[in-house]
Scaffold this motif. Structure first.
Motif, PDB file in Angstrom:
ATOM      1  N   VAL A 341     -14.736  -3.054 -24.289  1.00  0.00           N
ATOM      2  CA  VAL A 341     -15.019  -4.114 -25.270  1.00  0.00           C
ATOM      3  C   VAL A 341     -16.495  -4.456 -25.145  1.00  0.00           C
ATOM      4  N   ALA A 342     -17.025  -5.178 -26.135  1.00  0.00           N
ATOM      5  CA  ALA A 342     -18.441  -5.541 -26.101  1.00  0.00           C
ATOM      6  C   ALA A 342     -18.729  -6.435 -24.886  1.00  0.00           C
ATOM      7  N   PRO A 343     -19.959  -6.369 -24.349  1.00  0.00           N
ATOM      8  CA  PRO A 343     -20.291  -7.193 -23.166  1.00  0.00           C
ATOM      9  C   PRO A 343     -20.086  -8.692 -23.421  1.00  0.00           C
ATOM     10  N   GLY A 344     -20.226  -9.122 -24.667  1.00  0.00           N
ATOM     11  CA  GLY A 344     -20.071 -10.538 -24.980  1.00  0.00           C
ATOM     12  C   GLY A 344     -18.647 -10.927 -25.370  1.00  0.00           C
ATOM     13  N   PHE A 345     -17.676  -9.997 -25.181  1.00  0.00           N
ATOM     14  CA  PHE A 345     -16.275 -10.263 -25.583  1.00  0.00           C
ATOM     15  C   PHE A 345     -15.565 -11.087 -24.509  1.00  0.00           C
ATOM     16  N   ILE A 346     -14.964 -12.186 -24.960  1.00  0.00           N
ATOM     17  CA  ILE A 346     -14.221 -13.065 -24.042  1.00  0.00           C
ATOM     18  C   ILE A 346     -12.765 -13.099 -24.479  1.00  0.00           C
ATOM     19  N   ARG A 347     -11.843 -12.954 -23.513  1.00  0.00           N
ATOM     20  CA  ARG A 347     -10.423 -13.192 -23.814  1.00  0.00           C
ATOM     21  C   ARG A 347     -10.138 -14.639 -23.448  1.00  0.00           C
ATOM     22  N   LEU A 348      -9.767 -15.395 -24.461  1.00  0.00           N
ATOM     23  CA  LEU A 348      -9.487 -16.812 -24.261  1.00  0.00           C
ATOM     24  C   LEU A 348      -7.978 -17.018 -24.319  1.00  0.00           C
ATOM     25  N   SER A 349      -7.431 -17.626 -23.285  1.00  0.00           N
ATOM     26  CA  SER A 349      -6.000 -17.949 -23.264  1.00  0.00           C
ATOM     27  C   SER A 349      -5.883 -19.462 -23.412  1.00  0.00           C
ATOM     28  N   VAL A 350      -5.341 -19.882 -24.530  1.00  0.00           N
ATOM     29  CA  VAL A 350      -5.328 -21.318 -24.829  1.00  0.00           C
ATOM     30  C   VAL A 350      -4.176 -21.989 -24.076  1.00  0.00           C
ATOM     31  N   GLY A 351      -4.491 -23.077 -23.400  1.00  0.00           N
ATOM     32  CA  GLY A 351      -3.503 -23.798 -22.592  1.00  0.00           C
ATOM     33  C   GLY A 351      -2.909 -24.982 -23.335  1.00  0.00           C
ATOM     34  N   VAL A 352      -2.464 -25.961 -22.582  1.00  0.00           N
ATOM     35  CA  VAL A 352      -1.738 -27.086 -23.208  1.00  0.00           C
ATOM     36  C   VAL A 352      -2.590 -28.358 -23.323  1.00  0.00           C
ATOM     37  N   GLU A 353      -3.899 -28.238 -23.103  1.00  0.00           N
ATOM     38  CA  GLU A 353      -4.744 -29.423 -23.261  1.00  0.00           C
ATOM     39  C   GLU A 353      -4.624 -29.937 -24.711  1.00  0.00           C
ATOM     40  N   PRO A 354      -4.711 -31.250 -24.929  1.00  0.00           N
ATOM     41  CA  PRO A 354      -4.708 -31.751 -26.316  1.00  0.00           C
ATOM     42  C   PRO A 354      -5.811 -31.044 -27.121  1.00  0.00           C
ATOM     43  N   VAL A 355      -5.459 -30.544 -28.299  1.00  0.00           N
ATOM     44  CA  VAL A 355      -6.323 -29.579 -28.977  1.00  0.00           C
ATOM     45  C   VAL A 355      -7.695 -30.131 -29.358  1.00  0.00           C
ATOM     46  N   GLU A 356      -7.760 -31.387 -29.800  1.00  0.00           N
ATOM     47  CA  GLU A 356      -9.077 -31.873 -30.243  1.00  0.00           C
ATOM     48  C   GLU A 356     -10.019 -32.045 -29.053  1.00  0.00           C
ATOM     49  N   VAL A 357      -9.470 -32.454 -27.912  1.00  0.00           N
ATOM     50  CA  VAL A 357     -10.298 -32.584 -26.708  1.00  0.00           C
ATOM     51  C   VAL A 357     -10.801 -31.198 -26.308  1.00  0.00           C
ATOM     52  N   LEU A 358      -9.907 -30.229 -26.382  1.00  0.00           N
ATOM     53  CA  LEU A 358     -10.269 -28.858 -26.019  1.00  0.00           C
ATOM     54  C   LEU A 358     -11.334 -28.315 -26.966  1.00  0.00           C
TER      55      LEU A 358
END
Ligand SMILES: Cc1ncc(COP(=O)(O)O)c(C=O)c1O
Length: 371
Positions: A341-358
């Protein structure tokens, strides 16, 4: 989540009830015994801890309800994957695996299967949709793939594989049985790392194989006994507890991921974005036919390694860790493990934090954000 998944989840929450005698615990006890009382007569439910024990059984019962299939539990996702491949392959057999899926599965193919005389052919996930399966014994798929989030039409692939005489093994880790049911779509076996969303709290390694062919599942169960690839009772307890809240955690995680993916897609610092739940995603058309939602993983590309690392460092609500599916939002640059993958590619796994705060924290940490 559709009605089938909801009904299965409700059954999971009450699966122990029918077997409970008066005064027995509602939560499954952590059984640490390695030996069980066994005078002369055989036929006891348990006799030795490597062959079977009650805390694994509790998790297998939950997963069997979610998969609508027989389930054998393993001490990690990789243990489950190894067990499924060993049970379906032999010297001289041929297996196709994704060249862009979880990298340790590729290493297993190269360093173990190939050494034992199995021919391992690596093909990019999307090319598997049109690859020639002639001569293959097993087609091993991962959909959505980790980390690229490419999606394969499981039903179409299984029909072609079966016509060619091959079995299909599907790694369903990125979805869980609540969000995608590969066995219903024709896969012969499902393998999964329950280390991820099912355990959900980044504190237990676990895996399982699910299938509806009784003979094949018996071979896998016996293989566990012979290789000694057995889960620990404490992990089994933690996974049992995790699965009880899987549906509510997934609901929050996937809903938040959809919101965040759409906002990231529109952000000027984001070069490319993959989220199968977005209409604009190349995987969306297939995803919507077999995935119950877009999931909780996002592939996000920033300009380069430096920009991606700076973003991860700057965001207080992203755990810089190499796993996914947990309650804490986590992210990492996958190129650091050699993924193509590109060097700047990030895999983000979204958790259970309240979405607007996140989102506020993510937006502030992105290039041009107000940190
Ligand atoms: C898609 C996929 N399958 C399997 C595994 C292996 O699971 P475990 O770490 O529990 O062995 C992983 C781990 O990251 C994974 O991402």
């Amino acid at each position: 989540m559709d009605e089938v998944a909801k009904a299965r989840m409700a059954q999971v929450l009450h699966h122990r009830k029918a077997g409970l005698a008066l005064g027995e615990p509602v939560a499954p006890p952590i059984s640490v015994a390695t030996t069980f009382h066994l005078p002369e007569a055989q036929g006891a439910a348990y006799y030795y801890g490597r062959s079977g024990q009650p805390t694994w059984d509790a998790v297998e019962a939950q997963l069997a309800l979610l998969e609508a299939a027989e389930v054998v539990a393993f001490p990690s996702g990789m243990a489950a994957i190894s067990a499924a491949l060993i049970a379906t392959l032999r010297a001289g057999a041929k297996v196709m695996i994704p060249s862009d899926g979880y990298y340790v599965t590729r290493l297993l193919g190269r360093d173990l299967l190939a050494v034992y005389g199995v021919e391992v052919v690596e093909v990019p996930t999307l090319e598997m949709a049109v690859a020639d399966f002639t001569g293959f014994d097993v087609i091993y798929i991962e959909t959505p793939s980790n980390p690229g989030l490419d999606v394969l039409d499981i039903a179409a692939l299984a029909a072609r594989a079966h016509a060619a005489g091959a079995k299909v093994i599907a790694d369903n880790t990125t979805m869980t049985p609540l969000l995608q049911r590969p066995l219903d779509l024709g896969a012969d076996l499902v393998v999964a790392a329950d280390t991820k969303a099912p355990a959900g709290h980044s504190d237990a390694l676990f895996g399982h194989v699910a299938g509806r062919d009784a003979n094949l599942m018996a071979r896998i169960r016996e293989g566990r006994r012979q290789t000694g690839s057995v889960p620990g009772p404490f992990e089994a307890y933690l996974v049992h507890r995790g699965i009880e809240t899987l549906e509510v955690r997934l609901a929050r995680m996937c809903e938040s991921a959809a919101v965040i993916a759409a906002r990231l897609k529109a952000h000027p610092a984001v070069r490319a974005l993959r989220y199968p739940g977005l209409d604009s995603d190349p995987s969306h058309a297939v995803a919507r036919t077999q995935m119950l939602n877009g999931g909780f993983l996002i592939g996000l590309e920033l300009a380069d390694e430096a920009e991606a690392e700076a973003f991860l460092r700057a965001c207080p609500l992203i755990e810089q860790a190499t796993s996914f599916g947990g309650v804490h939002t986590a992210g990492e640059r996958r190129a650091r493990w050699g993924d193509k993958v590109a060097p700047g590619f990030i895999r983000l796994s979204v958790g259970v934090e309240p979405v607007e705060v996140l989102w506020t924290a993510i937006e502030a940490a992105l290039p041009g954000g107000k940190t």
